[in-house]
Scaffold this active site. Structure first.
Site, PDB file in Angstrom:
ATOM      1  N   LYS A  21     -21.290 -21.353 -57.182  1.00  0.00           N
ATOM      2  CA  LYS A  21     -22.628 -22.273 -56.990  1.00  0.00           C
ATOM      3  C   LYS A  21     -22.834 -23.614 -57.426  1.00  0.00           C
ATOM      4  O   LYS A  21     -23.445 -23.876 -58.455  1.00  0.00           O
ATOM      5  CB  LYS A  21     -23.582 -21.178 -57.744  1.00  0.00           C
TER       6      LYS A  21
ATOM      7  N   ASP B  38     -18.889  -5.180 -55.780  1.00  0.00           N
ATOM      8  CA  ASP B  38     -19.447  -3.955 -55.396  1.00  0.00           C
ATOM      9  C   ASP B  38     -20.174  -3.944 -54.300  1.00  0.00           C
ATOM     10  O   ASP B  38     -20.176  -2.906 -53.491  1.00  0.00           O
ATOM     11  CB  ASP B  38     -20.832  -3.940 -56.520  1.00  0.00           C
TER      12      ASP B  38
ATOM     13  N   ASP C  14     -18.067  -9.664 -59.977  1.00  0.00           N
ATOM     14  CA  ASP C  14     -18.786  -8.317 -60.449  1.00  0.00           C
ATOM     15  C   ASP C  14     -19.633  -7.982 -59.321  1.00  0.00           C
ATOM     16  O   ASP C  14     -19.634  -6.476 -58.950  1.00  0.00           O
ATOM     17  CB  ASP C  14     -19.479  -8.396 -61.615  1.00  0.00           C
TER      18      ASP C  14
ATOM     19  N   ASP D 137     -24.795 -17.247 -52.929  1.00  0.00           N
ATOM     20  CA  ASP D 137     -25.865 -16.592 -52.228  1.00  0.00           C
ATOM     21  C   ASP D 137     -25.583 -16.121 -50.774  1.00  0.00           C
ATOM     22  O   ASP D 137     -26.034 -15.187 -50.187  1.00  0.00           O
ATOM     23  CB  ASP D 137     -27.263 -17.159 -52.439  1.00  0.00           C
TER      24      ASP D 137
ATOM     25  N   TYR E 174     -19.446 -13.418 -69.475  1.00  0.00           N
ATOM     26  CA  TYR E 174     -19.013 -12.395 -70.331  1.00  0.00           C
ATOM     27  C   TYR E 174     -18.506 -12.674 -71.479  1.00  0.00           C
ATOM     28  O   TYR E 174     -18.578 -11.664 -72.218  1.00  0.00           O
ATOM     29  CB  TYR E 174     -18.637 -11.362 -69.304  1.00  0.00           C
TER      30      TYR E 174
END
Ligand code: NAD
Length: 353
Positions: A188, A248, A244, A220, A141
């Site tokens: 990852k 959620d 992020d 994942d 970001y």
């Protein structure tokens, strides 16, 4: 008596309603425990674009920096979709300006709201109490952005330094020391070099926290594990973008996003506290918003920035009491419960402090 300066960023959409609700509860805390909270309203997001032509006026940054903490509602909405500078730019800007590099999101399934979770009972039999610690001022970001002049490609850069990973890692390990002493670091590392550095750094840092068990998980798999066996997690620490998304997911499992608070912290005591949800333009101004996430964010502020643990506990207990009495905003309503609006919900919680 202690005095604290709180900058209020009400923002857009349901922001003003939910922050007003939290202030009602803070006032009740102030009356009961004898503290003085001094509030200053500042503009950020769409309302700041309307008033000042920028999502983050310098005055807002200055007042937030001079405050003991910041309580934020939410920013954004379709009204500003076509603007050159989006309201959400204010959010990234204020986090950077205040040096808030960590975001802590507790997702706790309240027994009263089990029916609001999308997971089946059998998956929730061991409960859910996970703290997601998300890195907030680095990664993709904030990385370099490039676009082809002819618009045929675009790229964003994911970059982390050892120092950035270490400081968020410390927050995660220290948080775990106060909880179940288990950290899952999510990356990852089977594909990304930035994740390999992340994993190496977390492994090294873990040596300073021998009481905490560190495990690693690919993102994942972490998403899948959250959906099939959420009780296995104590603290999850991860990068900006993975955090992020995973936070959620963990909050959706806990029921409505209208229930979940968050804290953004840096090196000092001043933090920014906000609900995890957005400005919910679809229900703004209709007294339908759930103020609990913002009220619990205020409780986190009392505990983490002001050291007022007893007062924070009083807010949490008042929320539980009101839920036990059967009051529900529309997002968490189920048959047989007492439907109530945003203002009334906040009032009931304030009365039960
Ligand atoms: P949202 O979180 O605002 O809303 C998603 C859904 O959840 C909507 O149906 C909404 O009505 C509901 N909801 C959210 N908060 C609720 C509450 N307290 N009580 C009851 N229901 C609630 O997400 P979105 O619709 O994707 O985004 C709307 C705007 O908010 C966008 O402009 C987005 O960029 C912005 N946003 C801001 C923040 C922030 O300020 N921190 C975070 C996320 C999104």
């Amino acid at each position: 008596m202690s005095e604290f300066k709180i900058a209020l960023i009400k923002g857009d959409g349901i922001g003003p309603e939910i922050v007003d609700g939290a202030v009602k509860v803070l006032d009740a805390v102030s009356a009961k425990f004898g503290h003085k909270f001094e509030y200053t309203d500042v503009y950020m997001g769409g309302c700041a674009i309307d008033k000042f032509g920028t999502p983050l006026p310098q005055e807002t940054v200055d007042i937030c920096k001079a405050s003991d903490s910041v309580l934020l509602g939410a920013v954004g909405g379709p009204k500003w979709d076509g603007c050159k500078e989006r309201p959400e730019k204010g959010l990234l800007g204020i986090r950077k300006a205040l040096g808030l590099y960590s975001n802590l999101r507790p997702s706790i399934l309240k027994p009263q709201l089990k029916e609001a979770s999308p997971l089946k009972d059998e998956k929730l039999k061991d409960g859910l109490n996970v703290m997601v610690v998300r890195e907030l001022t680095g990664g993709i970001y904030f990385g370099e952005r490039r676009n082809a002049e002819d618009g045929s490609w675009a790229s964003d850069e994911e970059k982390y330094s050892v120092e950035e990973v270490e400081r968020i890692g410390r927050i995660a390990f220290e948080t775990a020391m106060l909880r179940g002493k288990r950290v899952v670091s999510v990356d990852k590392a089977n594909v990304l070099d930035s994740s390999k550095l992340w994993r190496r750094t977390m492994t090294e840092l873990a040596k300073s926290y021998p009481e905490v068990e560190l495990t690693h998980m690919y993102v994942d798999n972490a998403a899948m594990q959250l959906a099939i066996a959420p009780a296995q997690f104590d603290v999850i620490v991860t990068s900006n973008i993975f955090g992020d998304i995973l936070s959620d997911l963990s909050s959706a499992i806990a029921g409505s996003i209208g229930m979940l608070p968050s804290a953004s912290l840096g090196a000092g005591k001043c933090g920014m506290y906000e609900p995890i949800h957005g400005s919910a333009p679809d229900i703004a101004g209709q007294d339908k918003a759930n103020p609990v996430a913002t009220i619990l964010s205020a409780a986190m502020m009392l505990e983490m920035s002001f050291g007022l643990a007893e007062e924070a506990k009083a807010i949490n207990e008042a929320v539980d009491k009101v839920l036990d009495m059967g009051y529900r905003t529309p997002d968490i309503y189920s048959e047989g419960m007492k439907m109530t609006g945003c203002a009334k919900m906040a009032e009931l919680i304030a009365e039960n402090i």
